[in-house]
Design a protein around this motif. Structure first.
Motif, PDB file in Angstrom:
ATOM      1  N   LEU A  75       0.818  -1.240   0.018  1.00  0.00           N
ATOM      2  CA  LEU A  75      -0.077  -0.097  -0.005  1.00  0.00           C
ATOM      3  C   LEU A  75       1.019   1.250   0.068  1.00  0.00           C
ATOM      4  O   LEU A  75       0.563   2.344  -0.594  1.00  0.00           O
ATOM      5  N   ARG A  76       1.872   1.289   0.892  1.00  0.00           N
ATOM      6  CA  ARG A  76       2.855   2.373   0.718  1.00  0.00           C
ATOM      7  C   ARG A  76       3.428   2.515  -0.693  1.00  0.00           C
ATOM      8  O   ARG A  76       3.665   3.681  -1.305  1.00  0.00           O
ATOM      9  N   SER A  77       3.715   1.499  -1.495  1.00  0.00           N
ATOM     10  CA  SER A  77       4.539   1.431  -2.737  1.00  0.00           C
ATOM     11  C   SER A  77       3.389   2.208  -3.674  1.00  0.00           C
ATOM     12  O   SER A  77       3.887   2.865  -4.619  1.00  0.00           O
ATOM     13  N   VAL A  78       2.216   1.525  -3.610  1.00  0.00           N
ATOM     14  CA  VAL A  78       1.162   2.041  -4.605  1.00  0.00           C
ATOM     15  C   VAL A  78       0.956   3.596  -4.365  1.00  0.00           C
ATOM     16  O   VAL A  78       0.741   4.524  -5.164  1.00  0.00           O
ATOM     17  N   LEU A  79       1.008   4.055  -3.075  1.00  0.00           N
ATOM     18  CA  LEU A  79       0.716   5.540  -2.906  1.00  0.00           C
ATOM     19  C   LEU A  79       1.967   6.348  -3.290  1.00  0.00           C
ATOM     20  O   LEU A  79       1.846   7.418  -3.709  1.00  0.00           O
ATOM     21  N   SER A  80       3.118   5.724  -3.085  1.00  0.00           N
ATOM     22  CA  SER A  80       4.276   6.489  -3.685  1.00  0.00           C
ATOM     23  C   SER A  80       4.325   6.430  -5.194  1.00  0.00           C
ATOM     24  O   SER A  80       4.827   7.394  -5.837  1.00  0.00           O
ATOM     25  N   VAL A  81       3.700   5.545  -5.812  1.00  0.00           N
ATOM     26  CA  VAL A  81       3.719   5.610  -7.305  1.00  0.00           C
ATOM     27  C   VAL A  81       2.679   6.633  -7.712  1.00  0.00           C
ATOM     28  O   VAL A  81       3.065   7.502  -8.792  1.00  0.00           O
ATOM     29  N   LYS A  82       1.487   6.876  -7.070  1.00  0.00           N
ATOM     30  CA  LYS A  82       0.551   7.952  -7.391  1.00  0.00           C
ATOM     31  C   LYS A  82       1.160   9.201  -7.170  1.00  0.00           C
ATOM     32  O   LYS A  82       1.152  10.250  -7.887  1.00  0.00           O
ATOM     33  N   TYR A  83       2.071   9.217  -5.824  1.00  0.00           N
ATOM     34  CA  TYR A  83       2.460  10.641  -5.787  1.00  0.00           C
ATOM     35  C   TYR A  83       3.533  11.112  -6.841  1.00  0.00           C
ATOM     36  O   TYR A  83       3.737  12.057  -7.298  1.00  0.00           O
ATOM     37  N   SER A  84       4.422  10.131  -7.439  1.00  0.00           N
ATOM     38  CA  SER A  84       5.514  10.282  -8.071  1.00  0.00           C
ATOM     39  C   SER A  84       5.009  10.480  -9.434  1.00  0.00           C
ATOM     40  O   SER A  84       5.673  11.411 -10.281  1.00  0.00           O
ATOM     41  N   GLN A  85       3.962   9.949  -9.894  1.00  0.00           N
ATOM     42  CA  GLN A  85       3.500  10.178 -11.158  1.00  0.00           C
ATOM     43  C   GLN A  85       2.422  11.421 -11.267  1.00  0.00           C
ATOM     44  O   GLN A  85       1.811  11.788 -12.226  1.00  0.00           O
ATOM     45  N   ASP A  86       2.239  12.205 -10.152  1.00  0.00           N
ATOM     46  CA  ASP A  86       1.289  13.348 -10.097  1.00  0.00           C
ATOM     47  C   ASP A  86      -0.080  13.041 -10.234  1.00  0.00           C
ATOM     48  O   ASP A  86      -0.716  13.739 -10.990  1.00  0.00           O
ATOM     49  N   GLN A  87      -0.226  11.880  -9.741  1.00  0.00           N
ATOM     50  CA  GLN A  87      -2.037  11.430 -10.096  1.00  0.00           C
ATOM     51  C   GLN A  87      -2.493  11.220  -8.503  1.00  0.00           C
ATOM     52  O   GLN A  87      -3.456  10.639  -8.308  1.00  0.00           O
ATOM     53  N   LEU A  88      -2.009  11.903  -7.565  1.00  0.00           N
ATOM     54  CA  LEU A  88      -2.610  12.000  -6.139  1.00  0.00           C
ATOM     55  C   LEU A  88      -3.025  13.418  -5.962  1.00  0.00           C
ATOM     56  O   LEU A  88      -2.145  14.316  -6.143  1.00  0.00           O
ATOM     57  N   VAL A  89      -4.117  13.523  -5.772  1.00  0.00           N
ATOM     58  CA  VAL A  89      -4.747  14.825  -5.359  1.00  0.00           C
ATOM     59  C   VAL A  89      -5.199  14.723  -3.794  1.00  0.00           C
ATOM     60  O   VAL A  89      -5.954  13.964  -3.467  1.00  0.00           O
ATOM     61  N   ILE A  90      -5.015  15.771  -3.091  1.00  0.00           N
ATOM     62  CA  ILE A  90      -5.432  16.073  -1.814  1.00  0.00           C
ATOM     63  C   ILE A  90      -6.228  16.991  -1.718  1.00  0.00           C
ATOM     64  O   ILE A  90      -5.819  18.220  -2.012  1.00  0.00           O
ATOM     65  N   VAL A  91      -7.573  16.882  -1.175  1.00  0.00           N
ATOM     66  CA  VAL A  91      -8.569  17.965  -0.726  1.00  0.00           C
ATOM     67  C   VAL A  91      -8.831  18.249   0.565  1.00  0.00           C
ATOM     68  O   VAL A  91      -8.707  17.230   1.365  1.00  0.00           O
ATOM     69  N   ASP A  92      -9.451  19.016   0.614  1.00  0.00           N
ATOM     70  CA  ASP A  92      -9.805  19.627   2.287  1.00  0.00           C
ATOM     71  C   ASP A  92     -10.981  18.690   2.564  1.00  0.00           C
ATOM     72  O   ASP A  92     -11.054  18.292   3.726  1.00  0.00           O
ATOM     73  N   ASN A  93     -12.051  18.812   1.686  1.00  0.00           N
ATOM     74  CA  ASN A  93     -13.107  17.711   1.972  1.00  0.00           C
ATOM     75  C   ASN A  93     -13.705  17.478   0.748  1.00  0.00           C
ATOM     76  O   ASN A  93     -13.421  18.049  -0.301  1.00  0.00           O
ATOM     77  N   MET A  94     -14.772  16.779   0.861  1.00  0.00           N
ATOM     78  CA  MET A  94     -15.681  16.282  -0.352  1.00  0.00           C
ATOM     79  C   MET A  94     -17.014  16.405  -0.507  1.00  0.00           C
ATOM     80  O   MET A  94     -17.620  15.771  -0.957  1.00  0.00           O
ATOM     81  N   ASN A  95     -17.444  17.428   0.386  1.00  0.00           N
ATOM     82  CA  ASN A  95     -18.694  17.859   0.624  1.00  0.00           C
ATOM     83  C   ASN A  95     -19.103  18.557  -0.488  1.00  0.00           C
ATOM     84  O   ASN A  95     -18.540  19.734  -0.854  1.00  0.00           O
ATOM     85  N   ILE A  96     -20.230  18.347  -1.383  1.00  0.00           N
ATOM     86  CA  ILE A  96     -21.013  19.205  -2.156  1.00  0.00           C
ATOM     87  C   ILE A  96     -22.397  19.376  -1.962  1.00  0.00           C
ATOM     88  O   ILE A  96     -23.033  18.726  -0.973  1.00  0.00           O
ATOM     89  N   GLY A  97     -22.963  20.355  -2.507  1.00  0.00           N
ATOM     90  CA  GLY A  97     -24.301  20.873  -1.997  1.00  0.00           C
ATOM     91  C   GLY A  97     -25.156  20.126  -2.680  1.00  0.00           C
ATOM     92  O   GLY A  97     -26.465  20.558  -2.611  1.00  0.00           O
ATOM     93  N   SER A  98     -25.141  19.442  -3.906  1.00  0.00           N
ATOM     94  CA  SER A  98     -26.146  18.928  -4.769  1.00  0.00           C
ATOM     95  C   SER A  98     -26.038  17.437  -4.951  1.00  0.00           C
ATOM     96  O   SER A  98     -24.767  17.146  -5.057  1.00  0.00           O
ATOM     97  N   PRO A  99     -27.012  16.738  -4.791  1.00  0.00           N
ATOM     98  CA  PRO A  99     -26.774  15.247  -5.183  1.00  0.00           C
ATOM     99  C   PRO A  99     -26.988  14.970  -6.638  1.00  0.00           C
ATOM    100  O   PRO A  99     -27.120  13.700  -6.914  1.00  0.00           O
TER     101      PRO A  99
END
Length: 304
Positions: free
Chosen positions: A191-215
């Motif tokens: 799991l650490r390896s796959v997270l490192s792959v996503k980080y190194s390939q710029d495919q990891l996005v960290i957001v503050d939250n995922m709350n949306i106002g509309s369903p």
């Protein structure tokens, strides 16, 4: 008799070598200059005629046992943390720069360990309900089809044998479990390896939250297109976006709109951070985490 003569012959030599007379206190004072250090370090070798000990005793401090040997530890010149952007989920605007653990998101990439984890997770998904009928389960008579001798043909017994049409299956599949075992530390390394792959390939996005106002699905789809995370152009077997939010319960109220809006979007998957899998992260193009999921993964995956 000859042994006794040899012992008497060499006895004076042994006495001179190993039983030399000890010097008196006056002889020591005369031979030692004033102010000189009279202490001698212990030696492993014992010269002939010397009164020094072979090695220091357990209660003494000698030059051979002090200072005690110190353990040598390699110092890692790299810092413990690396930096990543914290983005806004609705507008994809950078909010701040945060520090993440290097041991989690910049770990060595082990493809062999990831392969073991993927094999383990896919074996767990197999149902194992395959089955076939053997010769004792198919329909048919058990009487001998023809005489044993006299017809010039091969010897046969029951018509339910595997070589006949309608007969049973020889060594066919039976219902069983395909589960395999893997050590927890090995799975965490994957799991650490796959997270490192996503980080190194710029495919990891960290957001503050995922709350949306509309369903509504259309609102979420427009937001993904505006942020550059559109899953269009992919098939159902290969989704491109993996949302990994932190869920305290199975269906939290703050993520209800997100779960409703993402049900009908092809190429978008949602999985709780508590149930993160190596295979599911690998088969997606983008991995989106929220701040709480990031803290949870770092607390679990940080090496001891």
């Amino acid at each position: 008799m000859q042994k006794a003569k040899l012992a008497l012959r060499f006895a004076p030599a042994f006495r001179r070598a190993f039983c030399a007379p000890q010097p008196t206190l006056q002889q020591r004072a005369i031979s030692t200059p004033t102010g000189a250090n009279t202490e001698q370090p212990p030696s492993v070798l014992r010269p002939i005629g010397s009164n020094r000990k072979v090695a220091p005793s357990a209660g003494e401090v000698g030059t051979l046992s002090w200072p005690p040997p110190q353990a040598v530890h390699a110092v890692n010149p790299l810092p413990e943390t690396i930096q990543a952007w914290l983005m806004d989920f609705e507008t994809n605007d950078p909010l701040e720069i945060i520090d993440v653990q290097r041991s989690v998101f910049a770990a060595p990439i082990r493809t062999d360990i990831m392969h073991r984890a993927v094999t383990y997770e896919r074996n767990m998904r197999r149902q194992g309900t395959h089955s076939s009928r053997n010769r004792s389960q198919v329909r048919g008579s058990t009487r001998k089809t023809q005489p044993q001798k006299g017809l010039g043909m091969a010897r046969h017994g029951s018509r339910r044998a595997p070589q006949f049409v309608g007969g049973g299956k020889a060594h066919g599949p039976v219902p069983r479990s395909h589960e395999t075992e893997i050590q927890r530390k090995v799975w965490l390394m994957a799991l650490r390896s796959v997270l490192s792959v996503k980080y190194s390939q710029d495919q990891l996005v960290i957001v503050d939250n995922m709350n949306i106002g509309s369903p509504k699905t259309g609102d979420l789809m427009r937001r993904l297109k505006a942020n550059g995370w559109s899953p269009l152009g992919t098939s159902k077997q290969d989704p491109s976006i993996m949302l990994l939010p932190y869920m305290e319960t199975e269906s939290p109220s703050e993520l209800r709109n997100l779960s409703l809006a993402s049900r009908n979007i092809q190429g978008l998957s949602i999985m709780p951070a508590n149930d993160a899998e190596v295979y599911q992260i690998l088969r997606h193009d983008y991995l989106i985490l929220d701040r709480k999921a990031l803290d949870l993964l770092q607390s679990i995956l940080k090496p001891m």
